[in-house]
Design a protein around this motif. Structure first.
Motif, PDB file in Angstrom:
ATOM      1  N   GLU A  74     -23.424  30.992  -5.398  1.00 16.20           N
ATOM      2  CA  GLU A  74     -22.353  31.307  -6.427  1.00 16.20           C
ATOM      3  C   GLU A  74     -20.830  30.207  -6.967  1.00 16.20           C
ATOM      4  O   GLU A  74     -21.316  29.648  -5.666  1.00 16.20           O
ATOM      5  CB  GLU A  74     -22.182  32.849  -6.014  1.00 16.20           C
ATOM      6  CG  GLU A  74     -20.297  32.692  -4.427  1.00 16.20           C
ATOM      7  CD  GLU A  74     -20.788  34.332  -4.427  1.00 16.20           C
ATOM      8  OE1 GLU A  74     -19.970  35.238  -5.410  1.00 16.20           O
ATOM      9  OE2 GLU A  74     -19.426  34.591  -3.014  1.00 16.20           O
ATOM     10  N   ASP A 336     -22.673  38.929  -4.195  1.00 14.73           N
ATOM     11  CA  ASP A 336     -23.433  40.126  -4.748  1.00 14.73           C
ATOM     12  C   ASP A 336     -23.934  40.066  -6.263  1.00 14.73           C
ATOM     13  O   ASP A 336     -24.061  39.064  -7.057  1.00 14.73           O
ATOM     14  CB  ASP A 336     -21.784  40.723  -4.794  1.00 14.73           C
ATOM     15  CG  ASP A 336     -20.237  39.119  -5.215  1.00 14.73           C
ATOM     16  OD1 ASP A 336     -20.558  38.435  -5.122  1.00 14.73           O
ATOM     17  OD2 ASP A 336     -19.675  39.343  -6.493  1.00 14.73           O
ATOM     18  N   ASN A 367     -16.151  39.756  -8.836  1.00 12.09           N
ATOM     19  CA  ASN A 367     -16.435  38.801  -7.486  1.00 12.09           C
ATOM     20  C   ASN A 367     -16.556  39.694  -6.166  1.00 12.09           C
ATOM     21  O   ASN A 367     -14.953  39.590  -6.518  1.00 12.09           O
ATOM     22  CB  ASN A 367     -16.471  37.774  -7.749  1.00 12.09           C
ATOM     23  CG  ASN A 367     -16.608  36.502  -6.164  1.00 12.09           C
ATOM     24  OD1 ASN A 367     -17.636  36.937  -6.142  1.00 12.09           O
ATOM     25  ND2 ASN A 367     -16.628  35.671  -5.923  1.00 12.09           N
ATOM     26  N   LYS A 368     -16.925  40.325  -5.296  1.00  6.99           N
ATOM     27  CA  LYS A 368     -17.411  40.824  -4.095  1.00  6.99           C
ATOM     28  C   LYS A 368     -17.485  39.488  -3.528  1.00  6.99           C
ATOM     29  O   LYS A 368     -18.071  38.568  -3.272  1.00  6.99           O
ATOM     30  CB  LYS A 368     -17.378  41.625  -4.119  1.00  6.99           C
ATOM     31  CG  LYS A 368     -16.882  42.705  -4.688  1.00  6.99           C
ATOM     32  CD  LYS A 368     -18.504  44.273  -5.150  1.00  6.99           C
ATOM     33  CE  LYS A 368     -18.277  45.500  -4.016  1.00  6.99           C
ATOM     34  NZ  LYS A 368     -19.380  45.932  -3.812  1.00  6.99           N
ATOM     35  N   LYS A 379     -21.899  33.089 -11.000  1.00 11.69           N
ATOM     36  CA  LYS A 379     -23.373  32.836 -10.179  1.00 11.69           C
ATOM     37  C   LYS A 379     -24.183  31.605 -10.814  1.00 11.69           C
ATOM     38  O   LYS A 379     -24.368  32.083 -11.998  1.00 11.69           O
ATOM     39  CB  LYS A 379     -23.709  34.283 -10.645  1.00 11.69           C
ATOM     40  CG  LYS A 379     -22.591  35.431  -9.865  1.00 11.69           C
ATOM     41  CD  LYS A 379     -22.610  35.128  -8.217  1.00 11.69           C
ATOM     42  CE  LYS A 379     -21.408  36.455  -7.570  1.00 11.69           C
ATOM     43  NZ  LYS A 379     -20.702  36.652  -7.628  1.00 11.69           N
TER      44      LYS A 379
HETATM   45 CA    CA Z   1     -19.184  36.604  -3.932  1.00 11.22          CA
END
Ligand code: CA
Ligand code: CA
Ligand code: CA
Ligand code: CA
Ligand code: CA
Length: 391
Positions: A74, A336, A367-368, A379
């Protein structure tokens, strides 16, 4: 609490039922409970996220898809207020002599353009305006040099901006070669087109009101100039566009309708609707967003579309009648999963052992970092994973 933090909290509450804020805590953090009620978890929050939609419904729809992959890398998150809708559209520039040194250029519609390497590391931030969509064209002869161009829709100035890529240094040259004043109502979707027969380079740009412009780029007395080759209309808000240089066809995603195919040459505006890209196909949920083409040969290839309403990606045969093949989703793994994607790009050039069939780049709307929402990013996924669904 400022509005941005409030929105981030609302998103967290809406998306992640595992979030364990007690009702008392919610009350304490939100002095205006009626505003929370009015936004809730099912009502789109149009002010905060332009492309917002019903999270729970999208996640339910996403859960039905069985072609599941994970992101390989990412990018660095974009610069914005916490979690706001900022990243939008990526474009891959292929370094033909050293594919591992290719770059990804991503838009930040609140700030400019970012350049990343193919493993997601940010190499450059160019604060050039509120940039919405971006694309690349190779081999433009400019002042006797052959250069690669990057073009983008700039909503700060309502222009189509064009820059030169400095591939050797894995960056773009920040000063624009030209800013083309567009006549569409709020510059939005964009793609480039290089006609190999005439060796002409074009930029297509569309506006929210459905107008599409086609600009011819030319090198005239040491400068880059642009001439409007044609303009035409689609019936409602478009965004994602892509040209297939093998067939000289332009594909336009009309967000709440279907994908339409046009001739990319400016002399005719006949269109063909891709019937299986409308919501009569139960795997399509509006909006239709980013479009990209994966070519294995001059005969074989695929058109891929982001189905934003189901957090999924639909694959069509690139040859008429554009049969729908399958869809896939990207779930949690090392990174994620990917949700509410706007722009996408893919290439088939091998880029080292990790990417033997090229890379797919997807904007990630949520986005986490662990369970925490952080700023949006892109990503990066081995394109071979997509081919595996097509065997
Ligand atoms: Ca992330
Ligand atoms: Ca978005
Ligand atoms: Ca694109
Ligand atoms: Ca859109
Ligand atoms: Ca995500």
């Amino acid at each position: 609490m400022d509005f941005t933090k409030y929105i981030a909290l609302t998103l967290t509450l809406g998306l992640f039922s595992a979030c364990n804020l007690s009702p008392e805590k919610k009350q304490a953090e939100n002095t205006n409970e009626s505003v929370l009620d009015s936004l809730g978890t099912t009502e789109p929050n149009k002010e905060a996220r332009e492309d917002s939609m019903k999270m729970a419904e999208a996640l339910t729809l996403q859960a039905k898809f069985t072609n599941i992959i994970e992101a390989d890398y990412e990018t660095t998150p974009v610069l914005s207020e916490l979690g706001e809708d900022a990243a939008d559209d990526p474009a891959i520039w292929i370094n033909k002599t050293n594919p591992g040194k290719s770059i990804i250029i991503g838009t930040n519609k609140k700030a400019g353009l970012n350049v990343y390497n193919i493993y997601g590391k940010e190499l450059q931030f160019a604060p050039v305006g509120n940039i919405n969509n971006v694309d690349i064209s190779y081999d433009f002869v400019f002042n006797k040099r052959t250069i690669d161009l990057v073009a983008a829709s700039n909503r700060s100035t309502q222009t189509v901006d064009v820059w030169e890529i400095d591939g050797e240094n894995q960056k773009m040259i920040e000063k624009q070669l030209i800013k083309i004043p567009s006549g569409v109502d709020d510059v939005y979707g964009l793609c480039m087109y290089h006609n190999k027969n005439t060796n002409q380079h074009y930029v297509f740009v569309n506006g929210k009101n459905g107008k599409v412009e086609q600009w011819l780029l030319q090198n005239e007395s040491d400068t880059l100039t642009a001439m409007l080759a044609r303009s035409f209309w689609v019936n409602s808000q478009p965004e994602g566009m892509v040209v297939d240089p093998i067939t000289d066809k332009l594909y336009v995603g009309v967000e709440e309708d279907a994908i339409y195919q046009f001739n990319a040459l400016p002399n005719d505006t006949l269109s063909v609707k891709l019937e299986q890209s409308s919501a009569t196909n139960k795997d399509i949920s509006y909006d239709i967003e980013g479009l990209t083409i994966y070519r294995q040969s001059d005969k074989e290839g695929y058109l891929i579309a982001s189905s934003q309403g189901s957090f999924s990606y639909a694959i069509f045969d690139i040859n008429e009648p554009y049969n729908y093949i399958t869809s896939f989703v990207v779930k949690n793994g090392k990174y994620d999963g990917v949700e509410e994607t706007d722009g996408i790009d893919i290439c088939s050039t091998p880029m080292g052992y990790e990417f033997p069939a090229g890379i797919l780049v997807l904007q990630d709307g949520f986005n986490k970092d662990g369970e925490t929402i952080v700023n949006q990013n892109f990503k990066i996924i081995s394109a071979k994973k997509i081919l595996d669904f097509l065997k």
